[in-house]
Design a protein around this motif. Structure first.
Motif, PDB file in Angstrom:
ATOM      1  N   THR A 243      32.672  24.058  42.993  1.00 38.42           N
ATOM      2  CA  THR A 243      33.452  24.702  44.056  1.00 38.42           C
ATOM      3  C   THR A 243      33.661  26.184  43.788  1.00 38.42           C
ATOM      4  OG1 THR A 243      34.625  22.629  44.470  1.00 38.42           O
ATOM      5  CG2 THR A 243      35.625  24.635  45.340  1.00 38.42           C
ATOM      6  N   ILE A 244      33.910  26.554  42.531  1.00 34.07           N
ATOM      7  CA  ILE A 244      34.222  27.935  42.183  1.00 34.07           C
ATOM      8  C   ILE A 244      33.242  28.437  41.131  1.00 34.07           C
ATOM      9  CG2 ILE A 244      35.994  29.522  41.320  1.00 34.07           C
ATOM     10  CD1 ILE A 244      38.107  27.486  42.058  1.00 34.07           C
ATOM     11  N   LYS A 245      32.816  29.681  41.289  1.00 34.06           N
ATOM     12  CA  LYS A 245      32.043  30.324  40.226  1.00 34.06           C
ATOM     13  C   LYS A 245      32.464  31.779  40.109  1.00 34.06           C
ATOM     14  CE  LYS A 245      27.843  31.904  42.602  1.00 34.06           C
ATOM     15  NZ  LYS A 245      26.359  31.837  42.587  1.00 34.06           N
ATOM     16  N   THR A 246      32.313  32.320  38.905  1.00 30.11           N
ATOM     17  CA  THR A 246      32.690  33.697  38.626  1.00 30.11           C
ATOM     18  C   THR A 246      31.598  34.654  39.068  1.00 30.11           C
ATOM     19  OG1 THR A 246      33.930  32.987  36.666  1.00 30.11           O
ATOM     20  CG2 THR A 246      33.396  35.320  36.829  1.00 30.11           C
ATOM     21  N   LEU A 247      32.003  35.692  39.790  1.00 30.00           N
ATOM     22  CA  LEU A 247      31.084  36.764  40.144  1.00 30.00           C
ATOM     23  C   LEU A 247      31.232  37.948  39.192  1.00 30.00           C
ATOM     24  CD1 LEU A 247      31.480  36.726  44.040  1.00 30.00           C
ATOM     25  CD2 LEU A 247      29.747  35.578  42.653  1.00 30.00           C
ATOM     26  N   SER A 248      32.466  38.260  38.797  1.00 29.20           N
ATOM     27  CA  SER A 248      32.688  39.363  37.856  1.00 29.20           C
ATOM     28  C   SER A 248      34.081  39.270  37.258  1.00 29.20           C
ATOM     29  CB  SER A 248      32.519  40.723  38.549  1.00 29.20           C
ATOM     30  OG  SER A 248      33.532  40.924  39.519  1.00 29.20           O
ATOM     31  N   THR A 249      34.241  39.830  36.068  1.00 28.74           N
ATOM     32  CA  THR A 249      35.538  39.931  35.400  1.00 28.74           C
ATOM     33  C   THR A 249      35.661  41.327  34.808  1.00 28.74           C
ATOM     34  OG1 THR A 249      35.543  37.584  34.786  1.00 28.74           O
ATOM     35  CG2 THR A 249      37.027  39.018  33.574  1.00 28.74           C
ATOM     36  N   LYS A 250      36.811  41.958  35.003  1.00 24.92           N
ATOM     37  CA  LYS A 250      37.015  43.275  34.394  1.00 24.92           C
ATOM     38  C   LYS A 250      38.477  43.423  33.981  1.00 24.92           C
ATOM     39  CE  LYS A 250      37.815  45.705  38.806  1.00 24.92           C
ATOM     40  NZ  LYS A 250      37.400  46.843  39.655  1.00 24.92           N
ATOM     41  N   VAL A 251      38.689  44.223  32.965  1.00 24.27           N
ATOM     42  CA  VAL A 251      40.023  44.591  32.510  1.00 24.27           C
ATOM     43  C   VAL A 251      40.259  46.031  32.930  1.00 24.27           C
ATOM     44  CG1 VAL A 251      41.502  44.949  30.501  1.00 24.27           C
ATOM     45  CG2 VAL A 251      39.986  42.966  30.585  1.00 24.27           C
ATOM     46  N   ILE A 252      41.379  46.277  33.621  1.00 20.72           N
ATOM     47  CA  ILE A 252      41.671  47.599  34.161  1.00 20.72           C
ATOM     48  C   ILE A 252      42.328  48.473  33.082  1.00 20.72           C
ATOM     49  CG2 ILE A 252      42.818  48.877  36.007  1.00 20.72           C
ATOM     50  CD1 ILE A 252      40.687  46.845  36.935  1.00 20.72           C
TER      51      ILE A 252
END
Length: 270
Positions: A243-252
């Motif tokens: 159902t869910i998948k990661t497209l991107s992850t970032k730390v601000i």
């Protein structure tokens, strides 16, 4: 002539099976998939560490607004405390400043007010849930809580988004994690969880949660301290499946507003 006319009518009445390649089912874009931007942010009761006792809700709101998230998991939220201002509800104020809906869950009494976690949602909140997380009376520890909301992100498409802040002591973090897993194990809705887990990526707590959730990143950037960060303890997790998948992850890299760096994740939800 009559025979020719009849032949033309027959040809016109037969459905055409010749179509453009993009019209074939395997080549059609997934119109049901939706992209969500979610954030987790320990806001240090809106007190910039470099600003003494100053409360700067606007600074946190600016960080959130810039990223345009659909959901935000907030930790260390003050409501009507002496240090943050009587009559000042930080979750409500952040919701107003960012144009979002909110749900707050109290963990403890603090300075004449409440202190806990909250959720901000771009979508109207259909339902909400809060529950206390256990603390071993022998070990001691600060009471913790879970805040969750159900929202409809598309026609007939609902998700649960939650926020939590686990204890400083690992045995408490483990039992708290177990309760969260147990609470949602029978739910059929997609579940996304953001929080300050007070646990490093290779800790027993995160290894346990990995059995029941998917982290948005496996090699995640540090989130604390804000100046030269060297530890990763803030994560976005979601229930496994297709159902869910990661497209991107970032730390601000936002070093003023809080003592934690916010994590922003883009997810595709089918």
């Amino acid at each position: 002539m009559k025979q020719l006319l009849a032949l033309v009518l027959i040809i016109l009445s037969v459905p055409s099976f010749a179509s453009k390649s993009e019209d074939l089912p395997e080549n059609r874009p997934n119109r049901k998939a939706k992209t969500l931007t979610v954030m987790t942010y320990n806001i240090h009761h809106c007190n910039p560490p470099s600003a003494g006792t100053k409360i700067d809700v606007d600074a946190i709101a600016r960080v959130i607004t810039k990223e345009k998230p659909d959901f935000v998991a907030l930790q260390e939220v003050d409501v009507n405390t002496e240090r943050s201002g009587k009559g000042r509800h930080q979750a409500q104020e952040l919701a107003r400043l960012t144009g979002m809906h909110f749900f707050f869950s109290k963990a403890i009494d603090h300075q004449g007010g409440d202190y806990g976690v909250a959720v901000l949602s771009r979508f109207p909140i259909l339902d909400s849930i809060r529950f206390a997380l256990p603390v071993d009376p022998v070990l001691g520890g600060e009471p913790r809580t879970f805040a969750g909301v159900t929202a409809e992100i598309g026609r007939g498409k609902k998700v649960i988004f939650g926020s939590t802040h686990l204890d400083l002591k690992e045995p408490n973090r483990l039992t708290q994690s177990e309760l969260i897993v147990k609470h949602f194990e029978t739910s059929n809705l997609p579940l996304i969880l953001g929080g300050d887990f007070n646990a490093l990526p290779d800790s027993r707590v995160m290894q346990y949660l990995d059995q029941h959730f998917v982290r948005s990143c496996q090699t995640c950037a540090p989130t604390i301290p804000v100046n030269k960060p060297n530890r990763t303890i803030d994560f976005i997790l979601y229930k496994p499946g297709d159902t869910i998948k990661t497209l991107s992850t970032k730390v601000i890299d936002e070093q003023y507003a809080s003592d934690h760096l916010p994590v922003v994740v883009k997810l595709q939800v089918k």
